[in-house]
Write an enzyme that holds these catalytic residues in place. Structure first.
Site, PDB file in Angstrom:
ATOM      1  N   ASN A   7       0.965  -1.100   0.139  1.00  0.00           N
ATOM      2  CA  ASN A   7       0.051  -0.057  -0.182  1.00  0.00           C
ATOM      3  C   ASN A   7       0.820   1.245   0.028  1.00  0.00           C
ATOM      4  OD1 ASN A   7      -1.876   1.972   0.370  1.00  0.00           O
ATOM      5  ND2 ASN A   7      -2.726   1.101   2.233  1.00  0.00           N
ATOM      6  N   ARG A  90      -2.440  -2.066  -3.503  1.00  0.00           N
ATOM      7  CA  ARG A  90      -3.874  -1.287  -3.253  1.00  0.00           C
ATOM      8  C   ARG A  90      -3.921  -0.068  -3.989  1.00  0.00           C
ATOM      9  NH1 ARG A  90      -5.149   2.947   1.145  1.00  0.00           N
ATOM     10  NH2 ARG A  90      -7.266   2.965   0.643  1.00  0.00           N
ATOM     11  N   HIS A 179     -13.057   2.233   0.028  1.00  0.00           N
ATOM     12  CA  HIS A 179     -12.835   1.261   0.980  1.00  0.00           C
ATOM     13  C   HIS A 179     -13.383  -0.093   0.450  1.00  0.00           C
ATOM     14  CE1 HIS A 179     -13.315   4.330   4.370  1.00  0.00           C
ATOM     15  NE2 HIS A 179     -11.974   4.269   4.106  1.00  0.00           N
ATOM     16  N   HIS A 207     -17.857   1.062   7.588  1.00  0.00           N
ATOM     17  CA  HIS A 207     -16.700   0.717   7.778  1.00  0.00           C
ATOM     18  C   HIS A 207     -16.255   1.982   8.448  1.00  0.00           C
ATOM     19  CE1 HIS A 207     -11.939   0.384   6.552  1.00  0.00           C
ATOM     20  NE2 HIS A 207     -12.289   1.656   6.757  1.00  0.00           N
ATOM     21  N   GLY A 209     -13.918   4.623  10.600  1.00  0.00           N
ATOM     22  CA  GLY A 209     -12.483   4.685  11.164  1.00  0.00           C
ATOM     23  C   GLY A 209     -12.159   6.142  10.856  1.00  0.00           C
ATOM     24  N   ASN A 210     -10.997   6.489  10.684  1.00  0.00           N
ATOM     25  CA  ASN A 210     -10.494   7.785  10.465  1.00  0.00           C
ATOM     26  C   ASN A 210     -11.280   8.345   9.257  1.00  0.00           C
ATOM     27  OD1 ASN A 210      -9.199  10.289  10.981  1.00  0.00           O
ATOM     28  ND2 ASN A 210      -7.450   9.542   9.590  1.00  0.00           N
ATOM     29  N   ARG A 240     -12.573  15.014   7.633  1.00  0.00           N
ATOM     30  CA  ARG A 240     -13.249  15.305   6.235  1.00  0.00           C
ATOM     31  C   ARG A 240     -14.813  15.690   6.744  1.00  0.00           C
ATOM     32  NH1 ARG A 240     -11.797   9.917   3.154  1.00  0.00           N
ATOM     33  NH2 ARG A 240     -10.037   9.649   4.905  1.00  0.00           N
ATOM     34  N   ASP A 282      -9.516  12.160  16.193  1.00  0.00           N
ATOM     35  CA  ASP A 282      -9.375  10.943  16.871  1.00  0.00           C
ATOM     36  C   ASP A 282     -10.637  10.862  17.667  1.00  0.00           C
ATOM     37  OD1 ASP A 282      -7.261   8.716  17.690  1.00  0.00           O
ATOM     38  OD2 ASP A 282      -8.834   8.697  18.688  1.00  0.00           O
ATOM     39  N   ARG A 284     -11.389   8.592  20.199  1.00  0.00           N
ATOM     40  CA  ARG A 284     -10.922   8.520  21.647  1.00  0.00           C
ATOM     41  C   ARG A 284     -10.585   9.952  22.352  1.00  0.00           C
ATOM     42  NH1 ARG A 284      -6.844   4.017  19.971  1.00  0.00           N
ATOM     43  NH2 ARG A 284      -6.536   5.566  18.352  1.00  0.00           N
ATOM     44  N   GLU A 383      -7.926  -6.025   4.723  1.00  0.00           N
ATOM     45  CA  GLU A 383      -7.838  -5.480   3.310  1.00  0.00           C
ATOM     46  C   GLU A 383      -6.693  -6.293   2.857  1.00  0.00           C
ATOM     47  OE1 GLU A 383      -8.901  -1.081   2.954  1.00  0.00           O
ATOM     48  OE2 GLU A 383      -8.623  -1.387   5.270  1.00  0.00           O
TER      49      GLU A 383
HETATM   50  P1  AMP Z   1      -8.884   3.563  11.554  1.00  0.00           P
HETATM   51  O1  AMP Z   1      -8.766   4.717  10.771  1.00  0.00           O
HETATM   52  O2  AMP Z   1      -9.532   2.256  11.177  1.00  0.00           O
HETATM   53  O3  AMP Z   1      -7.279   3.218  12.172  1.00  0.00           O
HETATM   54  O4  AMP Z   1      -9.699   3.926  12.794  1.00  0.00           O
HETATM   55  C1  AMP Z   1      -9.005   5.184  13.521  1.00  0.00           C
HETATM   56  C2  AMP Z   1     -10.143   5.746  14.586  1.00  0.00           C
HETATM   57  O5  AMP Z   1     -10.596   4.369  15.390  1.00  0.00           O
HETATM   58  C3  AMP Z   1      -9.724   6.722  15.358  1.00  0.00           C
HETATM   59  O6  AMP Z   1     -10.778   7.649  15.391  1.00  0.00           O
HETATM   60  C4  AMP Z   1      -9.792   6.100  16.764  1.00  0.00           C
HETATM   61  O7  AMP Z   1      -9.958   7.117  17.956  1.00  0.00           O
HETATM   62  C5  AMP Z   1     -10.677   4.943  16.598  1.00  0.00           C
HETATM   63  N1  AMP Z   1     -10.516   4.018  17.760  1.00  0.00           N
HETATM   64  C6  AMP Z   1      -9.867   3.129  17.865  1.00  0.00           C
HETATM   65  N2  AMP Z   1      -9.666   2.372  19.102  1.00  0.00           N
HETATM   66  C7  AMP Z   1     -10.907   3.027  19.617  1.00  0.00           C
HETATM   67  C8  AMP Z   1     -11.503   2.631  20.899  1.00  0.00           C
HETATM   68  N3  AMP Z   1     -11.049   1.758  21.735  1.00  0.00           N
HETATM   69  N4  AMP Z   1     -12.566   3.477  21.336  1.00  0.00           N
HETATM   70  C9  AMP Z   1     -12.892   4.400  20.357  1.00  0.00           C
HETATM   71  N5  AMP Z   1     -12.686   4.569  19.323  1.00  0.00           N
HETATM   72  C10 AMP Z   1     -11.483   3.951  18.868  1.00  0.00           C
END
Ligand code: AMP
Length: 398
Positions: A7, A90, A179, A207, A209-210, A240, A282, A284, A383
């Site tokens: 990637n 990828r 994705h 999906h 995530g970020n 975004r 993030d 968290r 992936e």
């Molecule tokens: P990714 O782009 O798939 O790596 O996802 C990143 C996102 O997942 C970030 O916003 C992280 O805060 C969130 N994330 C990862 N672990 C946790 C958790 N234990 N609780 C809440 N959000 C999480």
């Protein structure tokens, strides 16, 4: 068969070496900060992790370092580059040209280059990774696995914007989604876990995530997805903005005398959870700020939950029902509260979680109540495995 999955990003290169015969990950690693004064090269194999800081001039050097680390690290168990049978890349944007993985011929390479105009941060970087592999491992089959391919089954009414036809056609402006490799992987996996053929299921794969996207998959085919022409549309994401009235963007540009490049930066890098909360991209950090009473952080998270519900609801309508909802990626796999808040208030649709089951993080698990009509699953995405599987399938036909 041993497959190297790559990637390649603008300043980083992630790689994974998989033995597809005994189904093991032999090694995985990253080369970060390519082109900067100091880079970081990391390799994980056999339970150990080594990391070193050194200048990595370009992608060719990055691939060279990755390959020499794979060869020289005993725990990897690779004795010669000849043992690698094929390389899977990828590729973020394949436009409407590719609905499956492709051997990278000159024509395919040219198409990836052409689509670089639509994915300027990604496709040119992918080509650098391909070029570097051609130099380091000449003659080895290289396969392009497109993030957009799985979404090519959408009907025109799902992928066409209401723009004048001549502009849309000339510039290939339509919904492509993103994705796709992740959505495809978790869809196949959840069908296996449910013990039912994918071709008979109505699924909504989230999906989250970020970057976040939600996809409706009916009988194994994507019918709609939240990301659009680029991975900007749809969900609010880390940085975004996601869905927005296009004329609000024009209005802001006029009012603040903002040019296109600056507006692109605002929409893609300064908006989303970060822009609304003023705290972080993030989740968290957002959750910690909420616990301290930060109202903007709460609003950012509320928008995220609200939008996920809106997509799920609309996709249930599009498919005339749903058999299972799947959560994956950083937030989907780990945030118990997000899963619970997204699914709350949809009991009338047959969606109800079991609070005791919904305590898993990063593990395959059904989290719906036993008597719920709709199943809800957590399925960690993979992936690299999906890319490697596509590579094996294609290489076997060569
Ligand atoms: P990714 O782009 O798939 O790596 O996802 C990143 C996102 O997942 C970030 O916003 C992280 O805060 C969130 N994330 C990862 N672990 C946790 C958790 N234990 N609780 C809440 N959000 C999480």
């Amino acid at each position: 068969m041993k497959v190297l999955v790559i990637n390649s990003g603008s300043s980083s290169l992630k790689f994974q070496l998989r033995n597809m015969t005994d189904h093991t990950v032999m090694a995985q690693g990253t080369v970060e900060k390519i082109g900067l004064p100091m880079g970081i090269v990391t390799l994980k194999a056999g339970g150990m992790k080594v990391s070193r800081d050194l200048h990595v001039a370009n992608h060719e050097v990055a691939v060279e370092l990755a390959l020499s680390d794979l060869l020289e690290t005993e725990a990897v168990g690779l004795h010669s580059l000849d043992e690698i049978d094929a390389i899977g890349h990828r590729i973020v944007q394949g436009g409407d040209s590719f609905d499956k993985a492709m051997l990278i011929t000159e024509d395919v390479y040219e198409k990836i280059r052409e689509y670089g105009a639509m994915a300027p941060l990604h496709n040119p970087a992918h080509l650098k990774g391909i070029d570097a592999c051609s130099v380091m491992m000449p003659g080895k089959p290289q396969i392009a696995v497109f993030d957009t391919a799985f979404h090519q089954t959408m009907a025109p009414e799902a992928y066409t914007y209401g723009l004048p036809k001549q502009h849309a056609e000339k510039h290939k402006i339509r919904r492509y989604g993103a994705h796709g490799t992740s959505h495809k992987y978790v869809a196949n996996r959840v069908a296996e876990l449910m013990g039912r053929p994918l071709e008979e299921l109505k699924l909504i794969t989230c999906h989250l995530g970020n970057g976040s996207s939600i996809t409706a998959i009916k009988n194994g085919k994507v019918v709609d997805t939240s990301m659009g022409f680029t991975p900007h549309e749809g969900m609010i994401m880390g940085t975004r903005c996601g869905d927005i009235d296009a004329t609000a963007v024009l209005y802001l540009m006029q009012q603040e005398q903002i040019d296109a490049a600056e507006m692109d930066r605002i929409l893609n890098k300064e908006s989303g959870l970060l822009g609304v909360s003023g705290v972080s991209s993030d989740l968290r950090d957002i959750e910690n700020a909420i616990a301290e009473g930060n109202a903007d952080a709460k609003l950012a998270r509320d928008i995220f939950i609200h939008r996920a519900k809106k997509y799920i609801g609309s996709y249930i309508a599009e498919m005339n029902g749903v058999d299972a909802i799947v959560f994956t990626a950083g937030i989907g796999e780990n945030s118990i509260e997000s899963r619970s808040d997204i699914c709350a208030g949809m009991e009338f649709l047959g969606i109800r979680l079991d609070n005791e089951k919904n305590t898993v993080r990063g593990e395959e698990c059904a989290v719906h109540a036993d008597d719920a009509r709709v199943q809800v699953w957590v399925v960690p995405t993979n992936e690299e495995l999906s890319i490697a599987e596509d590579v094996v399938k294609l290489v076997e036909t060569l």
